[in-house]
Design a protein around this motif. Structure first.
Motif, PDB file in Angstrom:
ATOM      1  N   MET A   1      -5.618   2.529   6.375  1.00  0.00           N
ATOM      2  CA  MET A   1      -5.399   3.945   6.095  1.00  0.00           C
ATOM      3  C   MET A   1      -6.716   4.565   5.640  1.00  0.00           C
ATOM      4  O   MET A   1      -7.280   4.172   4.630  1.00  0.00           O
ATOM      5  CB  MET A   1      -4.344   4.111   4.999  1.00  0.00           C
ATOM      6  N   SER A   2      -7.246   5.518   6.377  1.00  0.00           N
ATOM      7  CA  SER A   2      -8.502   6.171   6.016  1.00  0.00           C
ATOM      8  C   SER A   2      -8.206   7.456   5.264  1.00  0.00           C
ATOM      9  O   SER A   2      -7.180   8.097   5.465  1.00  0.00           O
ATOM     10  CB  SER A   2      -9.327   6.464   7.263  1.00  0.00           C
ATOM     11  N   ARG A 176      -5.275   1.262  -5.234  1.00  0.00           N
ATOM     12  CA  ARG A 176      -6.583   1.127  -4.592  1.00  0.00           C
ATOM     13  C   ARG A 176      -7.584   0.719  -5.666  1.00  0.00           C
ATOM     14  O   ARG A 176      -7.381   0.986  -6.849  1.00  0.00           O
ATOM     15  CB  ARG A 176      -7.004   2.450  -3.924  1.00  0.00           C
ATOM     16  N   ARG A 318      -2.158   9.520   0.898  1.00  0.00           N
ATOM     17  CA  ARG A 318      -2.524   9.307   2.310  1.00  0.00           C
ATOM     18  C   ARG A 318      -3.827   9.986   2.696  1.00  0.00           C
ATOM     19  O   ARG A 318      -4.645   9.413   3.415  1.00  0.00           O
ATOM     20  CB  ARG A 318      -1.391   9.807   3.214  1.00  0.00           C
ATOM     21  N   GLY A 321      -6.687   9.409  -0.866  1.00  0.00           N
ATOM     22  CA  GLY A 321      -6.926   8.089  -1.444  1.00  0.00           C
ATOM     23  C   GLY A 321      -6.637   7.984  -2.917  1.00  0.00           C
ATOM     24  O   GLY A 321      -7.247   7.165  -3.623  1.00  0.00           O
ATOM     25  N   ASP A 345       5.917   2.061   0.909  1.00  0.00           N
ATOM     26  CA  ASP A 345       5.277   2.062   2.229  1.00  0.00           C
ATOM     27  C   ASP A 345       3.844   2.577   2.169  1.00  0.00           C
ATOM     28  O   ASP A 345       3.054   2.308   3.081  1.00  0.00           O
ATOM     29  CB  ASP A 345       6.084   2.921   3.211  1.00  0.00           C
ATOM     30  N   LEU A 346       3.508   3.322   1.119  1.00  0.00           N
ATOM     31  CA  LEU A 346       2.161   3.875   0.982  1.00  0.00           C
ATOM     32  C   LEU A 346       1.220   2.957   0.217  1.00  0.00           C
ATOM     33  O   LEU A 346       0.037   3.260   0.071  1.00  0.00           O
ATOM     34  CB  LEU A 346       2.209   5.243   0.294  1.00  0.00           C
ATOM     35  N   PRO A 348      -1.104  -0.068  -0.001  1.00  0.00           N
ATOM     36  CA  PRO A 348      -1.782  -0.977   0.930  1.00  0.00           C
ATOM     37  C   PRO A 348      -1.472  -2.448   0.622  1.00  0.00           C
ATOM     38  O   PRO A 348      -1.207  -2.811  -0.538  1.00  0.00           O
ATOM     39  CB  PRO A 348      -3.275  -0.672   0.699  1.00  0.00           C
ATOM     40  N   ALA A 349      -1.522  -3.270   1.652  1.00  0.00           N
ATOM     41  CA  ALA A 349      -1.228  -4.697   1.475  1.00  0.00           C
ATOM     42  C   ALA A 349      -2.184  -5.343   0.479  1.00  0.00           C
ATOM     43  O   ALA A 349      -1.806  -6.282  -0.241  1.00  0.00           O
ATOM     44  CB  ALA A 349      -1.295  -5.401   2.827  1.00  0.00           C
ATOM     45  N   GLU A 350      -3.432  -4.852   0.429  1.00  0.00           N
ATOM     46  CA  GLU A 350      -4.445  -5.448  -0.456  1.00  0.00           C
ATOM     47  C   GLU A 350      -4.536  -4.720  -1.802  1.00  0.00           C
ATOM     48  O   GLU A 350      -5.519  -4.856  -2.532  1.00  0.00           O
ATOM     49  CB  GLU A 350      -5.810  -5.420   0.234  1.00  0.00           C
ATOM     50  N   ALA A 351      -3.532  -3.960  -2.161  1.00  0.00           N
ATOM     51  CA  ALA A 351      -3.563  -3.158  -3.388  1.00  0.00           C
ATOM     52  C   ALA A 351      -3.757  -4.020  -4.627  1.00  0.00           C
ATOM     53  O   ALA A 351      -3.196  -5.117  -4.718  1.00  0.00           O
ATOM     54  CB  ALA A 351      -2.274  -2.364  -3.519  1.00  0.00           C
ATOM     55  N   THR A 354       0.573  -4.571  -6.388  1.00  0.00           N
ATOM     56  CA  THR A 354       1.496  -4.561  -5.258  1.00  0.00           C
ATOM     57  C   THR A 354       2.832  -3.957  -5.672  1.00  0.00           C
ATOM     58  O   THR A 354       3.125  -3.804  -6.876  1.00  0.00           O
ATOM     59  CB  THR A 354       1.732  -5.988  -4.754  1.00  0.00           C
TER      60      THR A 354
END
Length: 367
Positions: A1-2, A176, A318, A321, A345-346, A348-351, A354
């Motif tokens: 997601m950018s 993030r 989104r 950031g 859902d918002l 990120p997998a690497e948050a 989690t």
């Protein structure tokens, strides 16, 4: 997601013309809801004022119940963070520990302040690893009361601090990494910087994370807290604290800016059809948004006192950031906004935090 690069923007120069009453805690800008809210505030303030007067005449015992050094003492620290925690259960969650650890990793000596009536000793000891100082305080005056009471101790222990952060656990995450966020705040030079700008009640910085930088700004932050009248009324504390602070600092000549300014966020929403549609569905007075010309949309949104961490929460994450989700939004969704139940859902997998960690924190908020 950018998303767009982080950058500070000055607060709105003048309060916009508020022709419509849209509030973060309502789903319709009706006179009946507005009247009910005025009545609720009036009753809350009316109940609080006699208690405030009694407390001024009879201060009673110290609000501090416990004060102990942490293992991360940071002698001579130039950056200090006052972090406020509350959970009815008394638990200090893994998410809270990660928030404190993230601040420590960016060079802050963290003063951890809990206003829980009782904290499990295991949780207290686990927090000592990340904190420079731990305090337990009576639950009075909300976050500004806690910051006011511990700021003098922080100044005594770290007299050369050129950065002073005010933070609390009213946001979920971070989802993030915090390093780019802190770097962007520090990139503003000297002054007062925050995450989100709200125009509800006039342009101001929302107070879940504020950073004063430079000796003059840090000194004035201490002066503001020392002079602030704390109340049993949440409404009065917000008025005297969050809503007044940025304006007071600007009046003292400091630069005041937000990482996620209201105008910048509104522009990001209007530029994205998905975000526009979500916003239009969030409030009856905005349902005609899609039918408007672009100029009319911009004018409408520029004048609306929307809560950015509620009505504009998805675009914050989104498009810009934003590293957090507002706890109240996820727990209660007081405005009954669409799509909030899909918040995970918002993430990120690497948050850093989690959904599993966040859900565990939410479960621990109640006793």
């Amino acid at each position: 997601m950018s998303f767009e690069p982080y950058r500070l923007t000055a607060l709105t120069e003048q309060p916009p013309g508020l022709r419509r009453a849209i509030h973060g805690y309502s789903t319709a800008g009706t006179w009946s809801r507005l009247a009910r809210r005025v009545l609720e505030v009036g009753l809350e303030v009316g109940r609080s004022l006699p208690r405030d007067a009694w407390r001024r005449m009879n201060p009673g015992p110290s609000p501090l119940l416990r004060l102990e050094p942490g293992e991360d003492a940071r002698p001579g620290a130039r950056s200090v963070a006052l972090y406020v925690h509350y959970a009815a259960s008394g638990r200090i969650s893994e998410m809270v520990r990660r928030q404190v650890a993230a601040l420590a990793a960016e060079g802050f000596a963290v003063v951890f302040i809990t206003m829980a009536a009782a904290v499990p000793e295991e949780d207290w000891q686990a927090m000592r690893v990340h904190a420079a100082l731990l305090a337990q305080r009576r639950n009075f005056g909300l976050d500004f009361g806690a910051w006011r009471d511990l700021a003098p101790e922080a100044a005594r222990r770290w007299p050369e601090a050129a950065e002073l952060m005010l933070a609390n656990d009213s946001v979920l995450g971070p989802i993030r990494p915090m390093r780019p966020v802190i770097e962007a705040l520090r990139g503003g030079g000297e002054g007062l910087f925050g995450m989100t700008e709200s125009i509800q009640g006039g342009p101001h910085l929302q107070s879940y994370l504020l950073l004063a930088r430079g000796a003059a700004a840090v000194g004035d932050l201490h002066r503001f807290l020392a002079a602030m009248r704390i109340s049993h009324s949440k409404w009065l504390v917000v008025q005297r604290g969050e809503l007044r602070f940025a304006r007071w600092m600007r009046g003292r000549g400091h630069r005041v800016a937000a990482l996620f300014g209201y105008g910048r966020l509104a522009g990001a929403v209007l530029a994205d059809p998905v975000e526009r549609a979500l916003l239009a569905a969030s409030h009856p007075l905005l349902r005609g948004l899609e039918a408007m010309a672009p100029e009319a949309r911009a004018a409408l949104l520029a004048e609306q006192p929307l809560n950015p961490t509620h009505h504009l929460w998805a675009a914050l994450v989104r498009r810009l950031g934003f590293p957090f989700l507002k706890t109240e939004l996820v727990r209660r969704n007081p405005g009954r906004l669409p799509g909030v139940e899909e918040w995970a859902d918002l993430v990120p997998a690497e948050a850093p935090c989690t959904p599993v960690v966040i859900r565990d924190h939410l479960r621990g908020l109640v006793s």
